[in-house]
Scaffold this motif. Structure first.
Motif, PDB file in Angstrom:
ATOM      1  N   ALA A  39      17.045  12.576  96.947  1.00  0.00           N
ATOM      2  CA  ALA A  39      16.734  13.744  96.103  1.00  0.00           C
ATOM      3  C   ALA A  39      15.581  14.517  96.739  1.00  0.00           C
ATOM      4  N   PHE A  40      15.449  15.811  96.373  1.00  0.00           N
ATOM      5  CA  PHE A  40      14.456  16.658  97.031  1.00  0.00           C
ATOM      6  C   PHE A  40      13.039  16.151  96.825  1.00  0.00           C
ATOM      7  N   LYS A  41      12.823  15.341  95.783  1.00  0.00           N
ATOM      8  CA  LYS A  41      11.470  14.858  95.490  1.00  0.00           C
ATOM      9  C   LYS A  41      10.910  13.987  96.604  1.00  0.00           C
ATOM     10  N   ASP A  42      11.771  13.506  97.508  1.00  0.00           N
ATOM     11  CA  ASP A  42      11.302  12.720  98.652  1.00  0.00           C
ATOM     12  C   ASP A  42      10.336  13.518  99.533  1.00  0.00           C
TER      13      ASP A  42
ATOM     14  N   GLY B 240      13.610   8.693  85.717  1.00  0.00           N
ATOM     15  CA  GLY B 240      14.653   8.505  86.714  1.00  0.00           C
ATOM     16  C   GLY B 240      14.204   8.790  88.134  1.00  0.00           C
ATOM     17  N   ASP B 241      14.380  10.036  88.591  1.00  0.00           N
ATOM     18  CA  ASP B 241      14.224  10.368  90.004  1.00  0.00           C
ATOM     19  C   ASP B 241      12.795  10.281  90.557  1.00  0.00           C
ATOM     20  N   THR B 242      11.830  10.763  89.771  1.00  0.00           N
ATOM     21  CA  THR B 242      10.463  10.840  90.294  1.00  0.00           C
ATOM     22  C   THR B 242       9.935   9.474  90.715  1.00  0.00           C
TER      23      THR B 242
ATOM     24  N   ILE C 116      18.116  28.068  92.460  1.00  0.00           N
ATOM     25  CA  ILE C 116      17.438  26.775  92.479  1.00  0.00           C
ATOM     26  C   ILE C 116      17.571  26.048  91.141  1.00  0.00           C
ATOM     27  N   PRO C 117      18.202  24.847  91.143  1.00  0.00           N
ATOM     28  CA  PRO C 117      18.277  24.046  89.917  1.00  0.00           C
ATOM     29  C   PRO C 117      16.852  23.726  89.448  1.00  0.00           C
ATOM     30  N   SER C 118      16.523  24.079  88.206  1.00  0.00           N
ATOM     31  CA  SER C 118      15.121  24.003  87.780  1.00  0.00           C
ATOM     32  C   SER C 118      14.944  23.279  86.461  1.00  0.00           C
ATOM     33  N   GLY C 119      13.855  22.492  86.399  1.00  0.00           N
ATOM     34  CA  GLY C 119      13.488  21.796  85.171  1.00  0.00           C
ATOM     35  C   GLY C 119      12.039  22.089  84.871  1.00  0.00           C
ATOM     36  N   ASN C 120      11.148  21.367  85.578  1.00  0.00           N
ATOM     37  CA  ASN C 120       9.718  21.608  85.424  1.00  0.00           C
ATOM     38  C   ASN C 120       9.242  22.761  86.303  1.00  0.00           C
ATOM     39  N   LEU C 121      10.134  23.330  87.084  1.00  0.00           N
ATOM     40  CA  LEU C 121       9.924  24.561  87.852  1.00  0.00           C
ATOM     41  C   LEU C 121       9.039  24.381  89.088  1.00  0.00           C
ATOM     42  N   GLY C 122       8.867  23.129  89.531  1.00  0.00           N
ATOM     43  CA  GLY C 122       8.046  22.901  90.719  1.00  0.00           C
ATOM     44  C   GLY C 122       8.751  23.369  91.987  1.00  0.00           C
ATOM     45  N   ASN C 123      10.027  23.027  92.099  1.00  0.00           N
ATOM     46  CA  ASN C 123      10.776  23.363  93.301  1.00  0.00           C
ATOM     47  C   ASN C 123      10.946  24.881  93.424  1.00  0.00           C
ATOM     48  N   ALA C 124      11.263  25.546  92.305  1.00  0.00           N
ATOM     49  CA  ALA C 124      11.434  27.002  92.345  1.00  0.00           C
ATOM     50  C   ALA C 124      10.092  27.700  92.583  1.00  0.00           C
TER      51      ALA C 124
ATOM     52  N   SER D 277      20.143  15.500  84.022  1.00  0.00           N
ATOM     53  CA  SER D 277      19.052  14.907  83.244  1.00  0.00           C
ATOM     54  C   SER D 277      17.673  15.117  83.869  1.00  0.00           C
ATOM     55  N   ALA D 278      17.611  15.255  85.204  1.00  0.00           N
ATOM     56  CA  ALA D 278      16.297  15.442  85.843  1.00  0.00           C
ATOM     57  C   ALA D 278      15.735  16.837  85.540  1.00  0.00           C
ATOM     58  N   MET D 279      16.551  17.673  84.891  1.00  0.00           N
ATOM     59  CA  MET D 279      16.094  19.017  84.513  1.00  0.00           C
ATOM     60  C   MET D 279      15.938  19.144  82.998  1.00  0.00           C
ATOM     61  N   ASP D 280      15.920  18.024  82.283  1.00  0.00           N
ATOM     62  CA  ASP D 280      15.768  18.073  80.822  1.00  0.00           C
ATOM     63  C   ASP D 280      14.294  18.246  80.469  1.00  0.00           C
TER      64      ASP D 280
ATOM     65  N   PRO E  48      25.334  16.905  89.308  1.00  0.00           N
ATOM     66  CA  PRO E  48      25.266  17.786  88.130  1.00  0.00           C
ATOM     67  C   PRO E  48      24.138  18.821  88.206  1.00  0.00           C
ATOM     68  N   HIS E  49      23.057  18.506  88.927  1.00  0.00           N
ATOM     69  CA  HIS E  49      21.943  19.464  89.041  1.00  0.00           C
ATOM     70  C   HIS E  49      22.328  20.602  89.989  1.00  0.00           C
ATOM     71  N   THR E  50      22.844  20.206  91.155  1.00  0.00           N
ATOM     72  CA  THR E  50      23.275  21.193  92.146  1.00  0.00           C
ATOM     73  C   THR E  50      24.368  22.087  91.560  1.00  0.00           C
TER      74      THR E  50
ATOM     75  N   ALA F  14      20.734  22.292  96.954  1.00  0.00           N
ATOM     76  CA  ALA F  14      21.312  21.014  96.508  1.00  0.00           C
ATOM     77  C   ALA F  14      20.168  20.009  96.363  1.00  0.00           C
ATOM     78  N   THR F  15      19.876  19.623  95.118  1.00  0.00           N
ATOM     79  CA  THR F  15      18.660  18.836  94.879  1.00  0.00           C
ATOM     80  C   THR F  15      18.869  17.329  94.924  1.00  0.00           C
ATOM     81  N   ALA F  16      20.107  16.854  94.715  1.00  0.00           N
ATOM     82  CA  ALA F  16      20.344  15.403  94.791  1.00  0.00           C
ATOM     83  C   ALA F  16      21.737  15.134  95.352  1.00  0.00           C
ATOM     84  N   HIS F  17      21.902  13.948  95.900  1.00  0.00           N
ATOM     85  CA  HIS F  17      23.213  13.525  96.419  1.00  0.00           C
ATOM     86  C   HIS F  17      24.119  13.140  95.241  1.00  0.00           C
TER      87      HIS F  17
HETATM   88  C1  LIG Z   1      13.379  16.924  89.532  1.00  0.00           C
HETATM   89  C2  LIG Z   1      14.746  17.444  89.794  1.00  0.00           C
HETATM   90  C3  LIG Z   1      15.104  18.786  89.517  1.00  0.00           C
HETATM   91  C4  LIG Z   1      14.152  19.765  88.868  1.00  0.00           C
HETATM   92  O1  LIG Z   1      13.090  20.127  89.722  1.00  0.00           O
HETATM   93  P1  LIG Z   1      11.791  20.836  89.125  1.00  0.00           P
HETATM   94  O2  LIG Z   1      10.853  20.947  90.258  1.00  0.00           O
HETATM   95  O3  LIG Z   1      11.290  19.936  88.030  1.00  0.00           O
HETATM   96  O4  LIG Z   1      12.220  22.155  88.569  1.00  0.00           O
HETATM   97  C5  LIG Z   1      16.378  19.215  89.843  1.00  0.00           C
HETATM   98  N1  LIG Z   1      17.291  18.366  90.403  1.00  0.00           N
HETATM   99  C6  LIG Z   1      16.982  17.080  90.669  1.00  0.00           C
HETATM  100  C7  LIG Z   1      18.025  16.217  91.259  1.00  0.00           C
HETATM  101  C8  LIG Z   1      15.710  16.565  90.374  1.00  0.00           C
HETATM  102  O5  LIG Z   1      15.430  15.276  90.643  1.00  0.00           O
END
Ligand SMILES: *Cc1c(COP(=O)(O)O)cnc(C)c1O
Length: 433
Positions: free
Chosen positions: A105-108, A137-139, A247-255, A301-304, A355-357, A381-384
């Motif tokens: 996942a992109f968090k790496d 989960g991912d973090t 950009i798939p966004s949840g907490n908006l860090g990546n965007a 779910s990682a964007m909830d 599902p995020h991508t 694409a944020t996760a495999h």
């Molecule tokens: C964390 C995560 C996101 C959301 O990223 P934010 O920086 O929180 O917006 C999207 N997709 C995946 C797979 C994630 O793990």
């Protein structure tokens, strides 16, 4: 370079902003200014690590880490980040694959950079540092992988029993002795409250030298600018057009990292936030009122996230809803649209998305033909997809092969310590190590 909190506290150095995570006034750290870069400065930069060495240098000015930057970046960008063309024509559509790292996942990227930095800042201090992470989960997996076997640093990952997928649990529990996996008899919110309570407990905090590695740390955001910079430069060199990003966004860090890269002068067009059914950002763009709410559970779910904390950074640097709308937009994608999108991605592009991508590729479809033609677009694409095989496999009617990194993790022995959701139980587990 100095850093200030979005709420005014500061200045602090880069190193202290990294150590503290959140500012003393509850705000989030930002650099005092954005260094403007011209494309020419990157003429000889090929890889994301090359681009990062140029892009990040001003932000580490005055840091004890400045002379180790190249080494830190070699450790961080140790996997490919390919930009893959999905469709050509009057305008193109590509995918930026951020999921080739150790936990897919992109968090790496952010976790790897933060680990490389904190190990150098803190690893030689006599008393080890304990990094606390609450995760749904991912973090937690990305942070555990990044700090695994790092000298002088211990990670305690707290996750809610029975609420993470089987593969996610393995990613949280398969590490070496310096990673303590704590299975909490409670919810994700209980895990988060426990981390807060532990950090606020003076006796416990001084005994263990707590730090946090959650996504609001500026040390996780800055390295994320680099893949946007690198991909946009690659695209611009080849096609002479600034790509837009979705950009798939949840907490908006990546965007936010993408907005930062654009703010530094990189050739980036419009930026679209793709969200799931959590509509806080979408409603803000419509009504100009910021109304955080409880999150709702979705397939992505990682964007909830019902109260995206990085919005505070976005508005501080780039203005309110009205000014943001000139070059940024948001679309919300429902669970049934996510399912349809996964199927359509497979049929139209021959690619299997998580599902995020799939929220990003769905937003591309929702743009319609004329907007699709106005720009070249890159979906992130944020996760495999293999991390979410129970959702994806029935939809595309085939099994998704595991990437080697993930297969290696999933075959390791797993161990976790079970704790109750109270401070005494956490203290005992930390003591026991
Ligand atoms: C964390 C995560 C996101 C959301 O990223 P934010 O920086 O929180 O917006 C999207 N997709 C995946 C797979 C994630 O793990």
């Amino acid at each position: 370079m100095q850093y200030f909190s979005t709420r005014g506290a500061g200045p602090v150095s880069f190193d202290d902003a990294l150590r503290q995570g959140i500012a003393s006034d509850g705000g989030l750290y930002l650099p005092e200014s954005l260094a403007e870069m011209s494309h020419d400065e990157f003429s000889y930069a090929e890889s994301p690590a090359d681009v990062a060495a140029i892009l990040l240098r001003p932000y580490l000015q005055g840091s004890a880490l400045a002379t180790s930057l190249d080494e830190i970046l070699t450790e961080t960008f140790c996997f490919p980040i390919p930009l893959r063309l999905l469709r050509t024509g009057e305008s193109s559509f590509s995918m930026l694959e951020l999921f080739h790292g150790p936990t897919a996942a992109f968090k790496d990227v952010g976790a790897g950079f933060l680990a490389a930095c904190l190990t150098r800042l803190e690893g030689s201090v006599d008393a080890p540092l304990t990094i606390l992470v609450a995760t749904s989960g991912d973090t937690g997996g990305a942070v555990a992988a990044a700090f695994d076997q790092r000298p002088g640093i211990r990670v305690a990952v707290l996750f809610p029993e029975g609420r993470v997928s089987a593969r996610q649990e393995l990613q949280l529990t398969c590490w070496s002795d310096n990673v303590l996996s704590l299975k909490v008899a409670g919810s994700f919110d209980d895990c988060q409250s426990l981390v807060k309570a532990a950090m606020a407990d003076k006796a416990l905090a001084s005994q263990h030298r707590f730090s946090s590695a959650n996504s609001i740390n500026i040390g996780r955001l800055l390295p994320q600018c680099c893949y946007y910079a690198s991909a946009s430069l690659e695209h611009f060199r080849q096609h002479g057009r600034k790509p837009g990003f979705i950009i798939p966004s949840g907490n908006l860090g990546n965007a936010f990292a993408c907005l930062l890269a654009r703010g530094m002068g990189l050739p980036i067009g419009p930026v679209f936030f793709a969200t799931n059914a959590n509509r806080t950002i979408a409603d803000y763009f419509k009504t100009a009122r910021w109304e955080p709410r409880a999150s709702i559970a979705t397939l992505a779910s990682a964007m909830d996230v019902g109260d995206p904390s990085n919005m505070e950074r976005v508005t501080k640097l780039f203005g309110n809803a009205e000014s943001l709308q000139q070059s940024t937009d948001v679309l919300s994608v429902s669970d049934s649209q996510i399912r349809n999108s996964i199927v359509a991605d497979f049929n139209e592009f021959g690619t299997i998305t998580c599902p995020h991508t799939a929220t990003a590729t769905q937003v591309y479809r929702m743009l319609g033909e004329s907007k699709q033609r106005e720009h070249d677009w890159i979906a992130v694409a944020t996760a495999h997809p293999a991390k979410f095989e129970t959702i994806v496999e029935p939809l595309v009617n085939r099994s998704v092969p595991l990437p080697v990194e993930l297969a290696a993790i999933l075959s390791r022995p797993s161990r976790a310590t079970e704790i109750r959701p109270d401070l005494a139980s956490l203290a005992e587990a930390l003591e026991g190590q």
